[in-house]
Design a protein around this motif. Structure first.
Motif, mmCIF file in Angstrom:
data_model
loop_
_atom_site.group_PDB
_atom_site.id
_atom_site.type_symbol
_atom_site.label_atom_id
_atom_site.label_comp_id
_atom_site.label_asym_id
_atom_site.label_seq_id
_atom_site.Cartn_x
_atom_site.Cartn_y
_atom_site.Cartn_z
ATOM 1 N N UNK A 5 46.079 28.133 33.651
ATOM 2 C CA UNK A 5 46.317 29.392 34.347
ATOM 3 C C UNK A 5 45.208 29.652 35.367
ATOM 4 N N UNK A 6 45.597 29.801 36.612
ATOM 5 C CA UNK A 6 44.660 30.103 37.692
ATOM 6 C C UNK A 6 44.991 31.480 38.271
ATOM 7 N N UNK A 7 43.976 32.148 38.802
ATOM 8 C CA UNK A 7 44.199 33.433 39.454
ATOM 9 C C UNK A 7 43.303 33.542 40.675
ATOM 10 N N UNK A 8 43.684 34.450 41.573
ATOM 11 C CA UNK A 8 42.893 34.695 42.781
ATOM 12 C C UNK A 8 43.051 36.143 43.195
ATOM 13 N N UNK A 9 41.982 36.699 43.736
ATOM 14 C CA UNK A 9 42.002 38.036 44.322
ATOM 15 C C UNK A 9 41.962 37.857 45.837
ATOM 16 N N UNK A 10 42.950 38.406 46.526
ATOM 17 C CA UNK A 10 43.079 38.217 47.967
ATOM 18 C C UNK A 10 42.435 39.377 48.728
ATOM 19 N N UNK A 24 47.045 36.826 42.827
ATOM 20 C CA UNK A 24 47.854 35.623 42.637
ATOM 21 C C UNK A 24 47.667 35.123 41.217
ATOM 22 N N UNK A 25 48.781 34.743 40.597
ATOM 23 C CA UNK A 25 48.764 34.081 39.293
ATOM 24 C C UNK A 25 49.489 32.756 39.454
ATOM 25 N N UNK A 26 48.831 31.678 39.054
ATOM 26 C CA UNK A 26 49.396 30.342 39.183
ATOM 27 C C UNK A 26 49.281 29.629 37.840
ATOM 28 N N UNK A 27 50.412 29.182 37.296
ATOM 29 C CA UNK A 27 50.411 28.491 35.999
ATOM 30 C C UNK A 27 50.921 27.076 36.201
ATOM 31 N N UNK A 28 50.079 26.109 35.865
ATOM 32 C CA UNK A 28 50.420 24.700 35.988
ATOM 33 C C UNK A 28 50.717 24.138 34.601
ATOM 34 N N UNK A 38 45.131 33.844 58.980
ATOM 35 C CA UNK A 38 45.054 34.365 57.620
ATOM 36 C C UNK A 38 44.431 35.747 57.594
ATOM 37 N N UNK A 39 45.167 36.716 57.004
ATOM 38 C CA UNK A 39 44.610 38.070 56.886
ATOM 39 C C UNK A 39 43.900 38.288 55.562
ATOM 40 N N UNK A 40 44.470 37.789 54.479
ATOM 41 C CA UNK A 40 43.817 37.899 53.166
ATOM 42 C C UNK A 40 43.975 36.573 52.431
ATOM 43 N N UNK A 41 42.955 36.209 51.689
ATOM 44 C CA UNK A 41 43.014 34.975 50.915
ATOM 45 C C UNK A 41 42.080 35.084 49.717
ATOM 46 N N UNK A 42 42.207 34.095 48.834
ATOM 47 C CA UNK A 42 41.320 34.043 47.669
ATOM 48 C C UNK A 42 41.385 32.672 47.034
ATOM 49 N N UNK A 43 40.250 32.164 46.570
ATOM 50 C CA UNK A 43 40.207 30.876 45.882
ATOM 51 C C UNK A 43 40.786 31.011 44.480
ATOM 52 N N UNK A 44 41.546 30.012 44.089
ATOM 53 C CA UNK A 44 42.175 29.986 42.774
ATOM 54 C C UNK A 44 41.187 29.451 41.746
ATOM 55 N N UNK A 45 41.003 30.222 40.684
ATOM 56 C CA UNK A 45 40.000 29.894 39.665
ATOM 57 C C UNK A 45 40.676 29.821 38.303
ATOM 58 N N UNK A 46 40.324 28.798 37.539
ATOM 59 C CA UNK A 46 40.903 28.607 36.212
ATOM 60 C C UNK A 46 40.523 29.760 35.291
ATOM 61 N N UNK A 47 41.518 30.309 34.610
ATOM 62 C CA UNK A 47 41.283 31.424 33.699
ATOM 63 C C UNK A 47 41.257 30.987 32.252
ATOM 64 N N UNK A 48 42.200 30.130 31.853
ATOM 65 C CA UNK A 48 42.252 29.747 30.452
ATOM 66 C C UNK A 48 43.133 28.530 30.273
ATOM 67 N N UNK A 49 42.923 27.878 29.109
ATOM 68 C CA UNK A 49 43.790 26.787 28.712
ATOM 69 C C UNK A 49 44.558 27.228 27.472
#
Length: 237
Positions: A60-65, A82-86, A195-206
């Motif tokens: 699970x990755x998340x980012x604040x834009x 952003x919430x990204x689940x791989x 790009x107006x808003x962005x954020x790096x995706x950071x691992x939250x948990x396994x």
């Protein structure tokens, strides 16, 4: 006859601590219980340590834009999450995005990968172009959710795949970029085409597979069994 000596017999302390009949006041019965609990807990933890990381498959990755996260930064009051689940065994990607307060109207949204250093710099577009399919266009506030197959060319920018020699290598590059925090989510707008808003995706948990959770349940059941067994065999007061 010595009546004092006779009346003292019912209060015979040696009877309470007689070796042949341990009383409830002794702590000897607690030793097998403590050993059983410790052994069961140790086995459960060891099993989880062996199985958890090997079987973990949801990342699970998340980012604040924000505009401040752009390079170069801008003064946009907009923001988003952003919430990204791989699922790295099923090779799928689930994406959820929400945003509001943009100065310009949305034109495109992508994941960019991979920057030269973690959490800094710019990189090319890794995901579909001209934008994620169905991402809200021409708005300043909105949300988005979609699923992608990481084994499909449609999940990537064709240039990203070509530069890495195939879809398999593109998948590995994207996962590596996410793991080392060199991938970011970017929303492009009419006022800020880069790009107006962005954020790096950071691992939250396994999140471990159900098998690891089952092992934990077995360990807890073993502890409960030990407690019940000890309660049934312990001498009454």
């Amino acid at each position: 006859m010595d009546r004092t000596a006779r009346t003292a017999r019912p209060f015979n302390l040696p009877c309470v601590f007689h070796p042949a009949k341990p009383a409830g006041l002794l702590r000897r019965p607690a030793r097998p219980l403590g050993a059983a609990l410790a052994l069961a807990l140790a086995c459960a933890c060891a099993a989880l340590l062996r199985a958890g990381p090997a079987n973990a498959n949801l990342l699970t990755y998340s980012a604040v834009l924000s505009g401040a996260n752009e390079a170069p930064a801008n003064a946009s009051p907009g923001g988003g999450n952003v919430l990204l689940v791989i699922d790295d065994q099923a090779d799928t990607m689930h994406l959820e995005v929400s945003f509001a307060g943009l100065l310009g109207q949305t034109g495109a949204a992508h994941i960019h990968c991979c920057t030269a250093a973690p959490l800094a710099g710019n990189a090319g577009v890794a995901t579909p172009v001209p934008s994620f399919p169905g991402f809200p266009a021409g708005v300043t506030v909105g949300s988005y959710a979609a699923n992608f197959n990481l084994d499909s060319p449609s999940a990537y920018n064709p240039a990203f795949v070509a530069a890495r020699g195939g879809v398999g290598n593109a998948r590995d590059a994207l996962l590596a970029g996410l793991a080392d925090r060199s991938a970011y989510f970017n929303i492009h707008t009419s006022l800020f085409p880069a790009g107006e808003i962005r954020g790096f995706l950071v691992l939250q948990q396994e999140i471990p597979e159900p098998g690891a959770l089952a092992l934990l349940g077995i360990g807890l059941a073993a502890l409960g069994w030990c407690r019940r067994r000890a309660g049934a065999t312990a001498p009454s007061n």
